[in-house]
Design a protein around this motif. Structure first.
Motif, mmCIF file in Angstrom:
data_model
loop_
_atom_site.group_PDB
_atom_site.id
_atom_site.type_symbol
_atom_site.label_atom_id
_atom_site.label_comp_id
_atom_site.label_asym_id
_atom_site.label_seq_id
_atom_site.Cartn_x
_atom_site.Cartn_y
_atom_site.Cartn_z
ATOM 1 N N PRO A 1 51.110 33.560 36.003
ATOM 2 C CA PRO A 1 50.944 34.788 35.213
ATOM 3 C C PRO A 1 49.661 34.739 34.383
ATOM 4 O O PRO A 1 49.289 33.677 33.859
ATOM 5 C CB PRO A 1 52.185 34.792 34.311
ATOM 6 N N VAL A 2 48.984 35.864 34.280
ATOM 7 C CA VAL A 2 47.780 35.955 33.436
ATOM 8 C C VAL A 2 47.950 37.192 32.558
ATOM 9 O O VAL A 2 48.144 38.294 33.070
ATOM 10 C CB VAL A 2 46.496 36.088 34.297
ATOM 11 N N ARG A 3 47.888 37.005 31.250
ATOM 12 C CA ARG A 3 48.097 38.119 30.309
ATOM 13 C C ARG A 3 46.951 39.131 30.442
ATOM 14 O O ARG A 3 45.782 38.731 30.414
ATOM 15 C CB ARG A 3 48.131 37.540 28.885
ATOM 16 N N PRO A 4 47.280 40.417 30.608
ATOM 17 C CA PRO A 4 46.186 41.399 30.706
ATOM 18 C C PRO A 4 45.476 41.554 29.367
ATOM 19 O O PRO A 4 46.128 41.602 28.324
ATOM 20 C CB PRO A 4 46.904 42.699 31.082
ATOM 21 N N VAL A 5 44.148 41.593 29.392
ATOM 22 C CA VAL A 5 43.376 41.805 28.157
ATOM 23 C C VAL A 5 42.374 42.926 28.412
ATOM 24 O O VAL A 5 42.044 43.233 29.554
ATOM 25 C CB VAL A 5 42.630 40.522 27.710
ATOM 26 N N THR A 6 41.876 43.514 27.317
ATOM 27 C CA THR A 6 40.874 44.581 27.441
ATOM 28 C C THR A 6 39.494 43.945 27.370
ATOM 29 O O THR A 6 39.223 43.123 26.495
ATOM 30 C CB THR A 6 41.053 45.585 26.279
ATOM 31 N N LEU A 7 38.649 44.352 28.298
ATOM 32 C CA LEU A 7 37.287 43.797 28.313
ATOM 33 C C LEU A 7 36.454 44.431 27.210
ATOM 34 O O LEU A 7 36.552 45.630 26.969
ATOM 35 C CB LEU A 7 36.603 44.139 29.645
ATOM 36 N N SER A 8 35.620 43.646 26.589
ATOM 37 C CA SER A 8 34.726 44.217 25.576
ATOM 38 C C SER A 8 33.684 45.090 26.281
ATOM 39 O O SER A 8 33.343 44.854 27.450
ATOM 40 C CB SER A 8 34.031 43.100 24.798
ATOM 41 N N ASP A 9 33.176 46.100 25.567
ATOM 42 C CA ASP A 9 32.151 46.979 26.145
ATOM 43 C C ASP A 9 30.904 46.176 26.498
ATOM 44 O O ASP A 9 30.224 46.456 27.486
ATOM 45 C CB ASP A 9 31.805 48.109 25.171
ATOM 46 N N GLU A 10 30.615 45.147 25.685
ATOM 47 C CA GLU A 10 29.419 44.318 25.947
ATOM 48 C C GLU A 10 29.568 43.607 27.299
ATOM 49 O O GLU A 10 28.640 43.566 28.088
ATOM 50 C CB GLU A 10 29.226 43.243 24.857
ATOM 51 N N LEU A 11 30.766 43.042 27.538
ATOM 52 C CA LEU A 11 30.963 42.314 28.806
ATOM 53 C C LEU A 11 30.930 43.293 29.988
ATOM 54 O O LEU A 11 30.287 43.026 31.006
ATOM 55 C CB LEU A 11 32.275 41.507 28.777
ATOM 56 N N LYS A 12 31.565 44.454 29.808
ATOM 57 C CA LYS A 12 31.533 45.476 30.874
ATOM 58 C C LYS A 12 30.094 45.822 31.235
ATOM 59 O O LYS A 12 29.729 45.884 32.409
ATOM 60 C CB LYS A 12 32.237 46.758 30.396
ATOM 61 N N ALA A 13 29.293 46.022 30.217
ATOM 62 C CA ALA A 13 27.889 46.392 30.455
ATOM 63 C C ALA A 13 27.152 45.236 31.115
ATOM 64 O O ALA A 13 26.361 45.432 32.042
ATOM 65 C CB ALA A 13 27.227 46.764 29.136
ATOM 66 N N ALA A 14 27.467 44.013 30.680
ATOM 67 C CA ALA A 14 26.770 42.842 31.233
ATOM 68 C C ALA A 14 27.097 42.646 32.715
ATOM 69 O O ALA A 14 26.262 42.164 33.482
ATOM 70 C CB ALA A 14 27.147 41.596 30.434
ATOM 71 N N LEU A 15 28.297 43.026 33.114
ATOM 72 C CA LEU A 15 28.693 42.816 34.513
ATOM 73 C C LEU A 15 27.908 43.732 35.455
ATOM 74 O O LEU A 15 27.613 43.346 36.592
ATOM 75 C CB LEU A 15 30.200 43.044 34.694
ATOM 76 N N ALA A 16 27.561 44.926 34.961
ATOM 77 C CA ALA A 16 26.673 45.854 35.670
ATOM 78 C C ALA A 16 27.043 46.034 37.144
ATOM 79 O O ALA A 16 26.175 45.989 38.004
ATOM 80 C CB ALA A 16 25.214 45.382 35.544
ATOM 81 N N LEU A 17 28.331 46.166 37.402
ATOM 82 C CA LEU A 17 28.766 46.410 38.788
ATOM 83 C C LEU A 17 29.577 47.699 38.799
ATOM 84 O O LEU A 17 30.495 47.864 37.992
ATOM 85 C CB LEU A 17 29.656 45.268 39.285
ATOM 86 N N ASP A 18 29.248 48.612 39.696
ATOM 87 C CA ASP A 18 30.020 49.849 39.799
ATOM 88 C C ASP A 18 31.391 49.521 40.374
ATOM 89 O O ASP A 18 31.470 48.967 41.479
ATOM 90 C CB ASP A 18 29.330 50.839 40.743
#
Ligand code: DP6
Length: 411
Positions: A344-361
């Motif tokens: 099991p892996v607890r769902p977490v919300t990604l930070s906006d900074e990390l989302k932007a850093a991933l830069a994948l559509d």
């Protein structure tokens, strides 16, 4: 004089392993001797395992084999090679519980049934677990107490590494007869409890070229492969063993990625070139590098075998973020709740900074599902007779579901 046992049945399980220093190329095709040593992590059998039952009886008239519920040709050369090897070992080492005299069990024909607890079609390396399990089960049923690398290796080279848990080295060996080409545990699974492994099953149309054929083509045509085997791998093996012993994740991860990349570079250097990675594999590589760049250190590491599926290593404290990053970039198409299997892996919300850093559509459906697991133990014997895949008549039990799925592994 001890009485001869007319019937004997044993059931065992064996794990999948994933190489972090890759085996690619044989110096001897018959004996399955590698061009270089390799090192792998054994994955936990709670998530991925093969179960094999072997029965021997003086009443059996022929060897028979069932794979995933279907009877298959027992004459396959690699299977025959494993059987010959176990017979050779049996003549040398008889275990203490053996009858000792009388017509040996060796003359008995064997029935074998084997199944995986994961879909074979998913393209997860099942031959390593399969042949390790075969070697281990045959050894128990014929009463052989010996090092089994040679038996498993005759089935599939990488199978010898699945004979041990934790972190395992396959020494290439030097002897022409291959007797020193054996697997050895570097550290048990308990050595690095924080290590986590994500198996990313990637959607793919085409069936990739098998590793046996692919590596032979590389041996014949790739100059890079020769260079890799002689001038790169020896130092990498020493460094990888250090990283494992010191639980140095940054070093372990960087070297794992570099070695996967070099293996795929030798595939491209093969003529005609071989390409195992697809666009999704590349997108996963970009994601991991961007995840690491965002954190300013190696927190995740990918590796790919002879297919587009990825295996990603991380530590427990980065697992939730990494899974959230994967789910963000590769959202499930329809099977939302089945996207993540295993631990099991607890769902977490990604930070906006990390989302932007991933830069994948985000593109739905490119990853079919993810199996979360960790390092695990080597082969196990299942004592419960309900776990046998063969019935008391030595024939495949009626395939009412998958009997071994319900069998708990000994803790
Ligand atoms: C890319 O062990 O499947 O997974 O010995 O011909 O059966 P054969 O090959 P196999 O090759 C495994 C190749 C690899 C790398 C590895 O597991 O080390």
């Amino acid at each position: 004089m001890a009485s001869e046992k007319p019937f004997r049945m044993v059931t065992c399980t064996a794990p999948v392993n994933i190489a972090v220093i890759k085996y690619w190329g044989k110096r001897d095709k018959e004996l399955i001797l590698p061009l270089n040593s390799s090192l792998s992590v054994t994955l936990h059998q709670d998530q991925l395992r093969t179960t094999t039952t072997a029965a021997i009886s003086k009443d059996f008239t022929e060897d028979r084999l069932w794979l995933n519920g279907m009877e298959v040709d027992v004459g396959q050369p690699r299977l025959q090679s494993c059987l010959r090897e176990i017979h050779r070992l049996a003549q040398k080492h008889r275990s203490s519980d053996d009858d000792g005299d009388g017509p040996p069990r060796l003359s008995y024909k064997v029935h074998v049934a084997s199944e995986n607890n994961f879909p074979t079609a998913a393209g997860l390396a099942s031959s390593a677990a399969g042949y390790a399990c075969l070697a281990y089960t045959l050894a128990r049923v014929y009463g052989v107490e010996a090092e089994l690398s040679e038996v498993a290796r005759r089935g599939s080279g990488s199978a010898c590494r699945s004979l041990y848990g934790g972190f395992v080295e396959w020494h290439m060996g030097e002897r022409p007869d291959g007797r020193d080409s054996v697997a050895q545990q570097v550290a048990p699974e308990s050595h690095w409890p924080e290590l986590r492994v994500l198996v990313l099953v990637v959607s793919s149309e085409q069936k990739p070229m098998g590793s046996t054929v692919g590596m032979q083509s590389s041996v014949e045509t790739s100059a890079l492969l020769q260079f890799r085997a002689t001038s790169v791998v020896p130092a990498r093996m020493a460094e990888m063993i250090r990283c494992v012993r010191e639980r140095d994740f940054a070093g372990f991860g960087e070297l794992t990625m570099k070695d996967s990349n070099q293996f795929h570079a030798t595939c491209l250097d093969t003529f005609p070139p071989i390409s195992y990675l697809n666009d999704t594999s590349w997108a996963i590589m970009h994601l991991v590098h961007r995840f690491n760049a965002h954190h300013g250190q190696t927190k995740a590491a990918y590796t790919f075998d002879a297919g587009p599926n990825a295996v990603v290593f991380t530590l427990e404290d980065s697992l939730e973020d990494l899974v959230a990053a994967l789910r963000h970039c590769f959202p499930p198409e329809s099977n939302g709740d089945k996207f993540l299997k295993g631990l099991p892996v607890r769902p977490v919300t990604l930070s906006d900074e990390l989302k932007a850093a991933l830069a994948l559509d985000p593109t739905p459906g490119r990853i079919r599902y993810v199996i979360a697991t960790k390092a695990g133990p080597g082969p196990q014997v299942l004592d419960d007779p309900d776990c046998h895949l063969l019935g008391p008549d030595g024939l495949l039990k009626p395939a009412a579901g998958s009997p071994s799925l319900g069998c708990p592994l000994p803790s």
